[in-house]
Motif scaffolding. Structure first.
Motif, PDB file in Angstrom:
ATOM      1  N   GLU A 501      79.686  77.639  51.586  1.00 32.92           N
ATOM      2  CA  GLU A 501      78.596  78.609  51.673  1.00 32.92           C
ATOM      3  C   GLU A 501      77.299  78.005  51.137  1.00 32.92           C
ATOM      4  OE1 GLU A 501      77.476  83.084  50.014  1.00 32.92           O
ATOM      5  OE2 GLU A 501      79.537  82.336  49.869  1.00 32.92           O
ATOM      6  N   THR A 508      74.446  75.205  60.240  1.00 34.87           N
ATOM      7  CA  THR A 508      74.154  76.365  61.090  1.00 34.87           C
ATOM      8  C   THR A 508      72.788  76.224  61.748  1.00 34.87           C
ATOM      9  OG1 THR A 508      75.511  77.786  59.658  1.00 34.87           O
ATOM     10  CG2 THR A 508      73.944  78.881  61.124  1.00 34.87           C
ATOM     11  N   ASP A 514      78.501  78.633  62.601  1.00 30.60           N
ATOM     12  CA  ASP A 514      78.935  78.932  61.231  1.00 30.60           C
ATOM     13  C   ASP A 514      80.316  78.315  61.026  1.00 30.60           C
ATOM     14  OD1 ASP A 514      76.689  80.518  60.571  1.00 30.60           O
ATOM     15  OD2 ASP A 514      77.574  82.231  61.632  1.00 30.60           O
TER      16      ASP A 514
END
Length: 524
Positions: A501, A508, A514
């Protein structure tokens, strides 16, 4: 380099080698089966090294001489209707302050594109040609030792073992340079040895490949002065076929090498059957060989007939007939690992990140365009991205950039080295910004390459943040705008998901995908 279509029929190819003291043209006929025959060879003396090694630039007078010679050679290439050629310059021109002017003048006057053959490329093609030749004659892959390419302006030193190069470095101490530094009256084995010892070559090899003092090794030496010396010592012609390899006993030739440095230049020229202007190189070469034979406990000494020109012609053919797989790939990775060892990197993490990068690259390549050799540059960056930890852990990405930027990687151009260093710089922390000088200095095309490769490296590094190799068997599955890294259920992946993350945003932005971690209840 003039490009050549993949040809199965016989064709003509040419190589022009602009050296420190002479310019040589070789024209070959290459058969469809790969057999190479020399059709014509021309050589002209232009003392570029005298200008550059003493004053830093090619003089107007020598530039005019060079232009005339290159124009003559250009007409000869046209006369033979050469279908592929490569025109290169080595140590003298690549060190000249006015190198760009020289390249421009040759393009304007002779209509030839003069390529500056940087040291990393020169040592790569010479090593490949030498290795291919010796593999046809002996069990080369069982040897370990040092390979030298002794030129007039530079000395290329590499270490090999298991059939692969594992260390390489350019030392700015060629034969003419040494002669100029001391003069004929002051040139001695002792001074050459002391000069080379000051370069700490052995120390750097020990740091990278663990070469221990006293371990018996093989010395392989190439170069015009080496061929002349060894041919004279062995009683053979100095101009040999590239498949001819002389094997000499270091202990037996040591006294002869020392004596050569003390012979009167006129007499030495007569004995070696060399022009007097080349005798300086012979004496310095004898000193260089003496140093390496003594300092590194060389138990055997090989002098192959490989020349820069023969290496260039084989490289020219190989580039056009085998474009997909570089014969130097495994060498480059071995060198990267040796550099990593020098800086105390985690080899398991380097390998794992490299493997994940490779899987991501192959998956993305189906839908996205990448610049040539991007996969190789990504692999090198993945192996080296953490070496900055040797300096400091908190800012190690910046230190990795500095260390890589100041490292010599054979077969990697200066432009490619900047890409590798910059990709490594962005494997963590902030993404590229206009305030980052190392990024803004890149060309537009290289910026795109860095963005793509850094995005992949950041994801791969996040997936192996635990250093446990948990994504060794990862399978990549794309569903719409989600790229799933599917792995067998093997515990808690909260840390990997957190790092993904934190670091997956660039991926991205660049690829519109993603990345998610997906656990599967089966072995993959």
């Amino acid at each position: 380099m003039k490009k050549l279509r993949r040809l199965n029929s016989t064709f003509q190819a040419g190589v022009v080698d602009v050296g420190a003291h002479s310019i040589r043209l070789d024209i070959f006929e290459v058969s469809g089966g790969g057999k190479i025959d020399l059709l014509e060879s021309l050589s002209r003396t232009v003392n570029l090294g005298y200008d550059v090694f003493r004053h830093g630039s090619v003089s107007p007078e020598n530039l005019a001489r060079l232009s005339r010679v290159m124009s003559d050679f250009s007409r000869k290439l046209d006369e033979y209707k050469v279908q592929a050629h490569r025109v290169v310059a080595t140590s003298a021109i690549r060190e000249a302050f006015n190198r760009e002017l020289v390249v421009n003048r040759i393009r304007s006057d002779a209509h030839l594109d003069l390529e500056i053959l940087e040291a990393p490329e020169e040592v790569k093609i010479s090593f490949i040609a030498m290795r291919d030749s010796l593999r046809r004659q002996m069990e080369f892959d069982k040897l370990s030792g040092i390979c030298l390419v002794i030129g007039t302006g530079s000395l290329l030193v590499s270490y090999f073992a298991g059939g692969l190069m594992r260390f390489s470095e350019e030392v700015p101490l060629g034969t003419v340079r040494l002669f100029d530094a001391f003069g004929r009256s002051g040139l001695s084995v002792e001074r050459v040895i002391e000069t080379l010892r000051s370069q700490d070559i052995g120390q750097r090899m020990m740091e990278c490949v663990g070469l221990e003092a006293g371990r018996p090794i093989t010395l392989i030496a190439m170069g015009a002065s080496v061929r002349a010396l060894t041919g004279w010592i062995a009683g053979t012609a100095s101009e040999r076929d590239e498949e001819d390899c002389l094997t000499l006993d270091p202990a037996a030739i040591a006294p002869t090498l020392r004596r050569i440095m003390n012979i009167d230049p006129v007499k030495l020229a007569e004995e070696l059957k060399l022009p007097e202007e080349e005798v300086a190189s012979a004496g310095s070469c004898a000193g260089i060989l003496t140093y390496f034979l003594d300092a590194f406990n060389c138990r055997s000494f090989l002098s192959p007939g490989t020349t820069t020109r023969s290496a260039l012609i084989y490289d020219l053919i190989r580039r056009n007939r085998e474009p997909e797989r570089s014969p130097f790939h495994d060498d480059l990775i071995a060198i990267c690992d040796a550099i990593g060892c020098k800086y105390g990197y985690d080899p398991g993490h380097g390998r794992q990140v490299s493997q994940i990068c490779s899987k991501l690259f192959k998956k993305l390549k189906r839908s996205f365009d990448f610049a040539p050799r991007s996969e190789l540059l990504l692999e090198a960056a993945a192996r080296l991205h953490d070496i900055g930890r040797f300096v400091d852990t908190r800012q190690h990405h910046k230190h990795s950039h500095y260390l890589i930027s100041n490292t010599q990687l054979p077969g990697i151009s200066e432009e490619e080295l900047r890409i590798i260093a910059t990709v490594s710089r962005y494997h963590r922390k902030s993404e590229p910004k206009t305030s980052h000088l190392e990024y803004t200095m890149l060309s537009a095309e290289d910026k795109v390459t860095v963005l793509k490769l850094a995005a992949i490296l950041r994801v791969a590094d996040a997936l192996d943040c635990s250093r446990r190799g948990r994504f060794d068997k990862v399978k990549l599955v794309q569903r719409g705008h989600v790229l799933s890294a599917v792995v067998p259920e093997s515990g808690d992946f909260r840390t990997e998901r957190l790092y993904l993350e934190m670091k997956g945003g660039l991926f991205t932005q660049v690829f519109g995908l993603d990345v998610k971690i997906e656990e599967a209840p089966l072995s993959l």
